[in-house]
Design an enzyme around this catalytic site. Structure first.
Site, PDB file in Angstrom:
ATOM      1  N   ASP A 159       0.850  -1.186   0.000  1.00 48.64           N
ATOM      2  CA  ASP A 159       0.000   0.000   0.000  1.00 48.64           C
ATOM      3  C   ASP A 159       0.886   1.236   0.000  1.00 48.64           C
ATOM      4  OD1 ASP A 159       0.861  -0.751   2.514  1.00 48.64           O
ATOM      5  OD2 ASP A 159      -1.129  -0.898   3.376  1.00 48.64           O
TER       6      ASP A 159
ATOM      7  N   HIS B 264       2.580  -6.119   6.908  1.00 44.92           N
ATOM      8  CA  HIS B 264       2.362  -4.856   7.605  1.00 44.92           C
ATOM      9  C   HIS B 264       3.428  -4.724   8.675  1.00 44.92           C
ATOM     10  CE1 HIS B 264       0.483  -1.344   9.229  1.00 44.92           C
ATOM     11  NE2 HIS B 264      -0.523  -1.447   8.387  1.00 44.92           N
TER      12      HIS B 264
ATOM     13  N   HIS C 240       3.537   2.898   5.704  1.00 45.83           N
ATOM     14  CA  HIS C 240       3.454   2.468   4.303  1.00 45.83           C
ATOM     15  C   HIS C 240       4.702   2.852   3.518  1.00 45.83           C
ATOM     16  CE1 HIS C 240      -1.258   2.241   4.409  1.00 45.83           C
ATOM     17  NE2 HIS C 240      -0.676   1.565   5.384  1.00 45.83           N
TER      18      HIS C 240
ATOM     19  N   GLU D 121      -6.078   2.988   3.449  1.00 47.14           N
ATOM     20  CA  GLU D 121      -6.586   3.535   4.695  1.00 47.14           C
ATOM     21  C   GLU D 121      -8.030   4.025   4.614  1.00 47.14           C
ATOM     22  OE1 GLU D 121      -5.200   3.428   7.518  1.00 47.14           O
ATOM     23  OE2 GLU D 121      -3.047   3.224   7.196  1.00 47.14           O
TER      24      GLU D 121
END
Length: 388
Positions: free
Chosen positions: A71, A156, A98, A130
């Protein structure tokens, strides 16, 4: 040229300075494309969709494709880290890390741009994780169709894990989320004449209290679910009966089945309160692409096996988290695995003080390039055996 650790840290700092909100990542996309073009690989191609960038590497075996997603968006947060490379965009920050995600993806991409992968690869630099279900938008646009992965990976960053630690688990890693927006409309009036009004403070309060019974009385105790109502707004002053109440909240559940069950109960309660108080209710349950991040058994088994048995990798089995991530939508369409990468910070994700340890970048790159090389060899071997 394979990007070095020093080069990757420099890229991360440049990206950190230009955070942009979902579907507005124009400067970020421009920076990514400039780096991708500099790789100058004869088996690399790319295209864009809105602010997304999709990169395809032609593999030695072109009959199978591994996907890797990152992302690219930031958050509407004012940075307070005091770093010399802090955000230059006022009121914007990479407070969810990110910038780390993108940098690791570029490191992996640079490796396979230099050393042709055993199978095809599709790298997805995805906007709007988001705020606008960017993964769902991208998938449904058809932009991935020609380069659709057969399996897919993403990570993540995790401030609670030590720098470079790889965390993962079978089953659900992140919860699926669903927004609750409920508006109850009755009739306002004078506080001295309640019989001439229809009080939405009372109606809304009944909705709030009844919602509390969903998890305690409808969710299996061995499963998990959360319903939180974080906003209640009604009325203007103490001696006027409110004719309208606005209530907002969120649902979190570790399976899509449970998320849908909770949504069903929220809707039933809202409708029942409206009927009991003879008022109107406008209920919006918005899940978008924020499905539970449910890891595929086969890919996750291979991933955990590699990370657990590789000398230079520190692996931890992690518990499921109630945070949301729109990679869950892609995993509902494509088998794959999401994992954590430790960045060792005392501050949580979305904090204005979040400062991930940059030593995690090269560790993440090395762990994933090693895994992907091994995974490609296994895929090719299995496909050869199947053809015999």
């Amino acid at each position: 040229m394979i990007l070095t650790e020093r080069e990757l840290i420099g890229i991360r700092r440049e990206l950190h300075q230009i955070p942009e909100i979902g579907m507005e990542e124009f400067e970020t996309q421009k920076k990514l494309i400039s780096i991708i073009k500099s790789m100058n690989s004869k088996w690399l191609d790319f295209k864009t969709w809105k602010t997304a960038t999709i990169v395809h590497l032609k593999g030695i075996d072109e009959t199978y494709t591994i996907g890797y997603r990152t992302d690219i968006d930031g958050l509407p947060v004012t940075e307070e880290t005091g770093l010399p490379f802090s955000s230059k965009n006022e009121g914007r920050m990479h407070a969810c890390g990110h910038d780390i995600h993108m940098t690791v993806a570029l490191g992996i991409l640079s490796f396979f741009a230099e050393k042709q992968p055993g199978v095809n690869m599709t790298f997805i630099f995805q906007p709007a994780e988001e705020n606008a279900s960017g993964g769902k938008q991208l998938y449904e646009s058809g932009a991935l169709d020609h380069w659709m992965p057969d399996e897919i990976y993403a990570f993540h960053d995790n401030p609670g894990l030590k720098t470079g630690v790889i965390g993962c688990r079978q089953g659900t890693l992140f919860a699926g989320t669903c927004e609750i927006h409920a508006t109850f409309t009755g009739k306002s009036g004078h506080a001295a004449f309640p019989h001439n009004a229809n009080d939405m403070v009372v109606a809304g309060s009944y909705f709030v209290t009844q919602i509390q019974s969903i998890v305690s009385r409808n969710v299996d105790p061995i499963q998990s679910g959360v319903v939180t109502l974080g906003h209640f707004s009604a009325g203007t002053t103490g001696n006027v009966i409110a004719g309208k109440a606005q209530i907002d909240g969120t649902i979190r559940a570790l399976t899509q089945e449970m998320n849908l069950l909770i949504q069903k109960r929220v809707r039933k309660i809202a409708e029942s309160v409206a009927e009991a108080f003879e008022c109107e209710v406008d209920l919006d349950l918005h899940q978008g692409g924020y499905y539970p991040v449910e890891n595929n058994y086969e890919t996750t088994k291979e991933f955990i096996n590699y990370m657990s048995n590789t000398k230079d990798v520190v692996f931890e089995e992690t518990k499921p988290a109630m945070t949301g991530e729109d990679f869950g939508f892609l995993l509902s369409k494509i088998p794959g695995t999401m994992f954590w990468l430790g960045v060792d910070s005392p501050y949580s994700l979305h904090s204005e003080y979040l400062a991930p340890k940059e030593g995690a970048i090269i560790k993440g790159v090395n762990a994933m390039t090693g895994y992907l090389k091994t995974r490609m060899k296994d895929i090719s071997k299995n496909r050869e055996n199947d053809s015999l």
